[in-house]
Design a protein around this motif. Sequence first.
Motif, PDB file in Angstrom:
ATOM      1  N   ALA A   1       0.770  -1.331   0.031  1.00 43.70           N
ATOM      2  CA  ALA A   1       0.036  -0.011   0.096  1.00 43.70           C
ATOM      3  C   ALA A   1       0.780   1.138   0.051  1.00 43.70           C
ATOM      4  O   ALA A   1       1.963   1.203   0.633  1.00 43.70           O
TER       5      ALA A   1
ATOM      6  N   GLU B   1      -6.445   4.284  -5.570  1.00 41.05           N
ATOM      7  CA  GLU B   1      -7.693   4.295  -4.867  1.00 41.05           C
ATOM      8  C   GLU B   1      -8.967   3.562  -5.678  1.00 41.05           C
ATOM      9  O   GLU B   1      -9.752   4.223  -6.211  1.00 41.05           O
TER      10      GLU B   1
ATOM     11  N   SER C   1     -15.674  -2.818  -0.681  1.00 41.61           N
ATOM     12  CA  SER C   1     -14.293  -2.634  -0.791  1.00 41.61           C
ATOM     13  C   SER C   1     -13.330  -3.795   0.099  1.00 41.61           C
ATOM     14  O   SER C   1     -12.488  -4.011  -0.219  1.00 41.61           O
TER      15      SER C   1
ATOM     16  N   THR D   1      -4.258   4.124  -1.056  1.00 39.74           N
ATOM     17  CA  THR D   1      -5.354   4.159  -0.565  1.00 39.74           C
ATOM     18  C   THR D   1      -5.418   5.090   0.625  1.00 39.74           C
ATOM     19  O   THR D   1      -4.216   5.182   1.132  1.00 39.74           O
TER      20      THR D   1
ATOM     21  N   GLU E   1      -7.709   4.268   3.192  1.00 36.78           N
ATOM     22  CA  GLU E   1      -8.281   3.568   4.014  1.00 36.78           C
ATOM     23  C   GLU E   1      -7.586   2.537   4.615  1.00 36.78           C
ATOM     24  O   GLU E   1      -6.826   1.571   4.333  1.00 36.78           O
TER      25      GLU E   1
ATOM     26  N   ALA F   1      -8.167  -1.052   4.246  1.00 35.56           N
ATOM     27  CA  ALA F   1      -7.672  -1.554   3.003  1.00 35.56           C
ATOM     28  C   ALA F   1      -6.246  -1.949   3.001  1.00 35.56           C
ATOM     29  O   ALA F   1      -5.872  -3.135   2.741  1.00 35.56           O
TER      30      ALA F   1
END
Length: 261
Positions: free
Chosen positions: A46, A178, A188, A210, A212, A215
């Motif tokens: 990420a 994203e 998601s 991302t 989040e 995530a």
Amino acid sequence: MEAAPLPGHAPGILCRGVVKRYELGARSVEALRGVDLRIEGAGFHAIMGASGSGKSTLMHLVAGLDRPSAGEVHVGGTRIDTLDERALTLYRRRKVGIVFQHFNLLPSMSALDNVMLPALLDGAEHAVSEARAMELLGRLGVAERALHRPDALSGGEQQRVAIARALFFRPSVVLADEPTGNLDSAASARLFGLLSEIAEEQSVLLVMVTHEPAAAAHCRRVIVLRDGVVAGAFDTRSPGEEPLDAGALALRAQELARPTR
Ligand SMILES: Nc1ncnc2c1ncn2[C@@H]1O[C@H](COP(=O)(O)OP(=O)(O)OP(=O)(O)O)[C@@H](O)[C@H]1O
Ligand SMILES: [Mg+2]
């Protein structure tokens, strides 16, 4: 962080001293100010960081959609920032999978044809390409939607089709910016679970931007950008320790992303 060259065909991403300046009339914006980054091997990674920290700019450079103002970008052992336009077009089509929000599906084509599009552009054999596209749509759980056009698919289904297309040529690197921005959190979370499984089983290096933490918790490693440079990185799973949950991950990422000035 000193980064040695990657061996000839090693999968992975290597950025060295990457600067990206946007000229706006007399004003110049330095979106990246010397990114040194090395991401090796397969698995799910990420990229996080505050709005404006340069995440999308970095993804564009690694995707070969734009070139740095200075520095080097290597993907899968190839230096891509110096390729000519033709080689860069082939790189984007065959070597890297791209799932960006603005990189939309073609509205007049079915899901199946959208997935096969890179192969159609390449003149590949139709039956073979169709079988590969159906296999991917099946893996992503949208085989029954193969003949739907994008406007007859939900947001999550459209993203699954875009991911199937990104995987078509078995790229060693897939970039997602994203990818679930428009999905609700349950949808998601399901998509991230699926992406992390696919990254492992197909040994692709999947790099996702991302905001989040939930995530990012599916990812193996989190890289944090701050103000156009890499502020730091950490693993979400360390041997002998519990995996970081979303709350703990958010705290680590926020610490790194916080301005020091
Ligand atoms: N085409 C452009 N022309 C001029 N400035 C740009 C351009 N694209 C991005 N920038 C600027 O570069 C900086 C980094 O932008 P970038 O889109 O990479 O940020 P980001 O980390 O992806 O942010 P977000 O989380 O909001 O998507 C910002 O200050 C932005 O305004
Ligand atoms: Mg962005």
